[in-house]
Design an enzyme around this catalytic site. Structure first.
Site, PDB file in Angstrom:
ATOM      1  N   TYR A 108       0.461  -1.545   0.096  1.00  0.00           N
ATOM      2  CA  TYR A 108       0.020  -0.006   0.100  1.00  0.00           C
ATOM      3  C   TYR A 108       0.721   1.276   0.167  1.00  0.00           C
ATOM      4  O   TYR A 108       2.097   1.183   0.997  1.00  0.00           O
ATOM      5  CB  TYR A 108      -0.715   0.179   1.259  1.00  0.00           C
ATOM      6  CG  TYR A 108      -1.364   1.199   1.753  1.00  0.00           C
ATOM      7  CD1 TYR A 108      -2.759   1.383   1.044  1.00  0.00           C
ATOM      8  CD2 TYR A 108      -1.124   2.692   2.584  1.00  0.00           C
ATOM      9  CE1 TYR A 108      -3.706   2.655   1.053  1.00  0.00           C
ATOM     10  CE2 TYR A 108      -1.798   3.498   2.033  1.00  0.00           C
ATOM     11  CZ  TYR A 108      -3.402   3.408   1.586  1.00  0.00           C
ATOM     12  OH  TYR A 108      -3.413   4.899   1.475  1.00  0.00           O
TER      13      TYR A 108
ATOM     14  N   GLU B  43      -3.500   7.832  -4.265  1.00  0.00           N
ATOM     15  CA  GLU B  43      -3.390   5.621  -3.529  1.00  0.00           C
ATOM     16  C   GLU B  43      -2.671   5.737  -4.859  1.00  0.00           C
ATOM     17  O   GLU B  43      -3.990   5.067  -5.828  1.00  0.00           O
ATOM     18  CB  GLU B  43      -4.663   6.474  -2.383  1.00  0.00           C
ATOM     19  CG  GLU B  43      -4.792   4.974  -1.737  1.00  0.00           C
ATOM     20  CD  GLU B  43      -5.723   4.877  -0.471  1.00  0.00           C
ATOM     21  OE1 GLU B  43      -6.332   5.235   0.625  1.00  0.00           O
ATOM     22  OE2 GLU B  43      -6.961   3.660  -1.164  1.00  0.00           O
TER      23      GLU B  43
END
Ligand code: GDP
Ligand code: MN
Length: 379
Positions: free
Chosen positions: A101, A189
């Site tokens: 992530y 993101e």
């Protein structure tokens, strides 16, 4: 403003972040054609402003064009977190060795962009954040200097040991920072950032939120807005040039000035009510704005009573009064309206309202108490 994945991908690709090239389809046949052009296994991905598409069945592998068509037929039209899927992205499928992530947000507390990275990436990052927050490494960036090379490397070392992958990932961190700043984002993101079995690092998903305040001087980004994916009342308010945020209560509020609007909402709560919205009709309010505001508020079926709280400075209270009268002539308002106004041209405003049998109060507490009682009585 939320972007769809395919739009966010284009912005990340533009700064050089490694991603497969895909295309969007609105029909199963289009999806089939794209899959044929790509060749091999593809991923079909729902394009909605919601995370967790994978878990909701909105991300599917298809081994050939005909499977791509079937999967697209399943996904198009499905609802994910209340949002209908109108488009799917078709991209080559990657083979995945690891999923990480990488996120970058504008953090209010530190007043800086903050990187968040975790080697426990993939579909469950919210759970990681809630249960094992120590698995997420945070790094604030001083915007005066930008992201230093050693910081980019440090972030990359959180994710990988292999130095080739670390170097590639440090570059991605720098590129992500560039895309974030360059597009006025409040969030950018990549989840997951993957490694492939042959050691490459690739971004498989992209999410970007643009700060609405940046759009004024970035009209090229403004066109990416998808009205059909937003709260309809908020989209209508934006078109009418009103600052509006829908809330869950039953007291509709029409106020001039953001500060007074906040104070009004506080007072509604203080007297035991729940505001249905934040609405600032702005400084010089034409009757047209008042009509639009009433249309938007009365379209909300939760609204049981409406409060006008107008402090006339630059705003002329007679303009607002004319707007209220015109609106109630144009369409039926089926809930009680409480009006509090004071300031510029108030004598004229009161005369206009009394001419059609309406009353105006000058005391804010009294008006708020009254509207809260009316809303409660109707509930
Ligand atoms: P999200 O659930 O809305 O965040 O959608 P993602 O794009 O992140 O996809 C969810 C999950 O689907 C990923 O974490 C992967 O495990 C899987 N996935 C997405 N793209 C691919 C791909 O190209 N190949 C494979 N094997 N899995 C993928
Ligand atoms: Mn994802």
């Amino acid at each position: 403003m939320n972007l769809h994945e395919y739009q966010a991908r284009a912005l990340l690709k533009a700064v050089g972040i490694p991603m497969f090239e895909g295309d969007v389809a609105s029909t199963p046949t289009e999806a089939e054609a794209i899959a044929r052009r790509i060749g091999g296994t593809v991923v079909i991905k729902a394009q909605v402003h919601a995370g967790g598409r994978g878990k909701a069945g909105g991300v599917k592998l298809a081994r050939n064009p005909s499977e791509a068509m079937d999967e697209a037929a399943q996904i198009l039209g499905m609802t994910i977190k209340g949002l209908t899927v109108h488009k799917v992205l078709v991209v080559p499928a990657a083979e995945i060795a690891t999923e990480s992530y990488v996120g970058l947000i504008m953090d209010r507390e530190t007043q800086r962009p903050v990187f968040m990275v975790s080697s426990a990436g993939g579909v469950d990052i919210e759970e990681v954040a809630a249960k094992t927050p120590e698995k997420i490494v945070r790094l604030p960036v001083d915007p005066t200097y930008g992201l230093f090379p050693h910081q980019a490397l440090r972030l990359a070392f959180v994710l990988y040991r292999d130095f080739g992958q670390v170097k590639a990932t440090a570059r991605i961190m720098e590129q992500l920072y560039t895309a974030f700043l360059g597009n006025g984002a409040s969030l950018a993101e990549i989840n997951p950032l993957v490694t492939t079995p042959d050691g490459k690092v690739l971004a498989l998903d992209a999410k970007i939120v643009i700060d609405d305040n940046e759009l004024f001087w970035r009209p090229d980004l403004g066109v990416l807005r998808d009205d059909s994916a937003e709260e309809p009342s908020e989209a209508a308010a934006r078109r009418a040039n009103l600052s509006f945020i829908k809330l869950d209560g039953d007291v509709g509020c029409v106020v001039n000035g953001a500060g007074l609007a906040m104070a009004t909402m506080d007072l509604v709560k203080y007297y035991g009510g729940e505001p249905a919205n934040f609405l600032d009709i702005g400084g010089s309010s034409s009757p047209e704005k008042v009509i639009n505001a009433l249309k938007i508020i009365t379209a909300d079926r939760n609204v049981k009573a409406i409060l006008f709280n107008i402090f006339g400075g630059i705003t002329r209270t007679d303009d607002v009064a004319n707007g209220i009268v015109a609106a109630t002539r144009q369409f039926q308002v089926n809930v009680p309206i409480v009006i509090r106004l004071t300031g510029t041209n108030e004598v004229e405003a009161i005369r206009i309202l009394e001419g059609v049998g309406m009353r105006a109060l000058s005391d804010m507490d009294q008006a708020v108490q009254q509207v809260v009682e009316l809303a409660r009585g109707a509930a």
